[in-house]
Structure formats: C-alpha cells, structure tokens
Enzyme design. Structure first.
Site, short mmCIF file in Angstrom:
data_model
loop_
_atom_site.label_atom_id
_atom_site.label_comp_id
_atom_site.label_asym_id
_atom_site.label_seq_id
_atom_site.Cartn_x
_atom_site.Cartn_y
_atom_site.Cartn_z
N TRP A 1 76.98 -13.46 109.19
CA TRP A 1 77.33 -11.89 108.60
C TRP A 1 76.18 -11.23 108.66
CZ3 TRP A 1 82.03 -10.90 109.48
CH2 TRP A 1 83.06 -11.96 109.28
N ASP B 1 75.44 -8.04 100.81
CA ASP B 1 76.77 -8.32 100.99
C ASP B 1 77.01 -9.54 100.13
OD1 ASP B 1 79.04 -9.28 102.23
OD2 ASP B 1 78.31 -9.23 104.26
N LYS C 1 88.06 -12.57 99.47
CA LYS C 1 87.48 -13.65 99.17
C LYS C 1 87.91 -13.97 97.88
CE LYS C 1 85.83 -13.73 103.40
NZ LYS C 1 84.64 -13.24 103.84
C1 PLP Z 1 84.18 -12.49 105.16
C2 PLP Z 1 82.73 -11.73 105.30
C3 PLP Z 1 82.56 -10.65 105.72
C4 PLP Z 1 83.76 -9.77 106.64
O1 PLP Z 1 84.55 -9.12 105.80
P1 PLP Z 1 85.52 -8.18 106.35
O2 PLP Z 1 85.99 -7.73 104.96
O3 PLP Z 1 86.38 -8.98 107.14
O4 PLP Z 1 84.81 -7.03 107.19
C5 PLP Z 1 81.51 -9.93 105.74
N1 PLP Z 1 80.32 -10.70 104.87
C6 PLP Z 1 80.56 -11.84 104.53
C7 PLP Z 1 79.50 -12.48 103.71
C8 PLP Z 1 81.99 -12.53 104.51
O5 PLP Z 1 82.11 -13.65 103.70
#
Ligand code: PLP
Length: 362
Positions: free
Chosen positions: A103, A173, A197
């Site tokens: 990511w 993030d 999540k």
């Molecule tokens: C799942 C995830 C993403 C991607 O998220 P989307 O909402 O599908 O764009 C990005 N960063 C992390 C750390 C993730 O766990």
C-alpha cells in the site's frame, strides 16, 4: 444468526452482528420516515441527523481536536493516494514516504505523478517483515509532507512508534488500524482510511485533516478531490455515500457504548496476544513478522509444511472459520482480527489450530 461464520477477511471485513441486526430492523422504515436510509434525501433532516451524529461520535471516539475537519468521502483509500499530493504538494513539491509494503508503494507511485517523491526508508529487503527506524534528520527538511502506512494489512506490521517529522506534516494511511486503539490525532496532519476494514461497509472513506492544510491545493486538483470543497460543504458537496455513513455511525455509537477506544484497544491486545502466543509456542506454525512490529489487526502465519495449507483452509472453513488464506506475497495464512472479531472467534481459531496441528503431527 446461528449460521454466521467467523470471518477473518482482510477487507471488506466482518461487522458486529448486533449492528447488522439494528440496520435490518430499521431497513424498511427508518425512524418513522416510512423509508429506508438508502431512500432518504441527503438534504433531509433525518439524514442530516445521521451525518451529524456520525461525525460527532467519531470526534468523540478518536478525541479529534477542534482544528481538524472530518470528511466522509468516496473513492477508497486509493483515491487519497492522489488527493494527498494534490492538496499538499504545494511548496517544495517534495514528499518523503516510508515504504512498508504494497500500500505504501501504491501511494508513492501515485504521488510521483505530481512531484518529487522519495522513499526515506524501506523494509522491502526482508519482504516487509519489520518497520524501519527513521530519524528526523533522514527526512528532507523542505518536504511538504511525510507519508506512512500505520498498519500494513498484507504483511502484518504496525508502527508502534511514529517517526518524528518535526514540523513536516505526517500523513497516515490508517485504513486497517483506525479505531483499533487510542491514538493522538494531533501528531498527524492527515489521517485517511477506507471504511471496509474497521469502520463499516466499502464505499466510505474517512479523512481527518488539520485545518491549516486545507485551501492550498494545486491548481490542477479536481474540485471533488480538493479538501476545501469537501470541508466547506461538510462532505455534502454532492451526494455522499449515505448508507455507508449510516452504518459507520452505528459502529461509532457501538464502540462508544463499549467504553471507547481504550476498552477496544484492551480487547484487541488480548485477541492478538492469544493468537501470537500460541503461534510462538508452536513448532507447527510460525510468524514471519519481527515481534516488536506485529500488527494487532492482521496476523499472518505460516505452516511448517506448506503442503498442508489447502487442508488447513478446507477444515477451517468446515469449522466456520473463513477467509484465512494469506496474501500471495506472504503465503500461508492471515487472520484479520479487526474490532468486529469477537474474542470467542479468536479462541475458536486457536482451538482449531491446535487440533489441526495435533492431527497432522506424526
Ligand atoms: C485496504 C487498504 C487500502 C485500499 O483501500 P481501498 O479503499 O480499497 O482503496 C489502502 N491502504 C491500506 C493500508 C489498506 O489496508
């Protein structure tokens, strides 16, 4: 609800059954409106209350200071990979990223379209099994921001200590560990997270942004990606993901009722410890992750004999334990144990792992 499974998916992930039940109860007629939340105008008083309460409850849960805006957006965390540089790469045009997994890489790759992006540190040489130590002097002094992925969903690592970036805004993030335990929001310039999540359904992205970082977006920034547009309109510039915000609001209220993030963090620590302690004590399973950097939310583990992976997954599923297959870049298994995974679910997984190991040890 006896046929519900324990869902260890990394995302979209499990939601608390009683929250889903409340949504089901309110499905056809939300609070006497004679409509589902999905059918409410986003400009109606009934929806306004949902929106305002969700924001208020999130602020209380995370103790978000008054000088931060909460935005309820769409496009997933991945859209923020572009929104962050578009809004923040406005002085030197430089940003420093710490590369702790897939990511982080994607976030940096997108930012490269807009400026001079550098990896200050990386843990790639050991397949992202640790969090690199970074000192303040490692960052470029004139960087517009520093970006980290606080919890690495695929590799199962977490920043237990935030890097000291001095006056450089720290952008995180936090998709896979937001709301998992208390954090000090004032240490961040921006926090963003896809909801699927640990918050609610896919389709909602939460962005928490310090006010002084709003209003200096690059000229090419699309109106929708400009934090100023969204902040000025209270995330109602266009139709927001109303149902996802409603569900997230139910989850926020539920976490407050549970005792807030202090309490939630305690439970998450117990859950993770139960799993790691068993894995570490066993010869049959092992964790590839550096012990100090292990995630509370995503627990990858491998079987000593990879030939048994298929049988493990099949038998687990027969026991109501689903979505345990690890990401292909790590192999083996991954148990994602977000807030909605009850302690009983982890206990059942550990029991199953013990039985499986006993059965397959000659
Ligand atoms: C799942 C995830 C993403 C991607 O998220 P989307 O909402 O599908 O764009 C990005 N960063 C992390 C750390 C993730 O766990």
């Amino acid at each position: 609800m006896t046929d519900r499974v324990y869902n260890f998916s990394a995302g979209p992930a499990a939601l608390p059954a009683h929250v889903l039940q409340q949504a089901a109860d309110e499905m056809l007629n939300y609070k006497g409106t004679g409509m589902s939340v999905m059918e409410l105008s986003h400009r109606s008083p009934a929806y306004d209350e949902i929106h305002t309460n969700a924001e208020k409850n999130l602020r209380e849960l995370m103790q978000i200071p008054a000088n931060y805006k909460i935005l309820f957006l769409q496009g997933g965390a991945s859209q923020q990979f572009a929104a962050v540089p578009l809004n923040l790469l406005n002085k030197s045009g430089k940003a420093d990223y710490i590369n702790t997994g897939a990511w982080s890489k994607k976030a940096a790759a997108q930012a490269k379209a807009y400026g001079d992006i550098r990896f200050t540190a990386t843990s790639e040489e050991k397949n992202f099994t640790f969090i690199p130590v970074v000192e303040k002097q490692d960052f470029r002094e004139d960087a517009d921001y520093v970006h980290i992925t606080t919890n690495n969903t695929i590799f199962g690592t977490v920043f237990n200590q935030l890097p000291d970036t001095g006056d450089i805004p720290l952008v995180a993030d936090m998709s896979s560990n937001i709301l998992s335990e208390p954090i000090d929001v004032s240490k961040f310039g921006i926090i963003y997270a896809g909801a699927q999540k640990n918050i609610g359904p896919a389709g909602l992205t939460v962005v928490i942004v310090r006010e002084d970082l709003i209003g200096q977006a690059r000229p090419e920034t699309p109106i929708m990606l400009n934090y100023k547009t969204q902040a000025d309109a209270d995330s109602l510039y266009n139709t927001p993901p109303t149902y996802a915000i409603y569900m997230a609001g139910l989850v926020f209220a539920d976490l407050l009722k549970k005792g807030g993030l202090e309490k939630v963090g305690e439970i998450n620590r117990r859950k993770a410890a139960a799993l790691y302690d068993y894995i570490d004590a066993s010869d049959f399973y092992s964790s590839p992750v550096n012990p100090e950097d292990r995630s509370l939310m995503n627990v990858p583990f491998v079987l000593a004999d990879a030939e048994l992976d298929k049988a493990f997954l099949t038998e687990a599923e027969a026991n109501g334990l689903v979505n345990l297959k690890g990401h292909r870049s790590v192999g083996g298994m991954r148990a994602s144990i977000y807030n909605a995974m009850p302690e009983e679910g982890v206990a059942k997984l550990v029991d199953f792992m013990k039985e499986f190991a006993a059965k397959h040890t000659a």
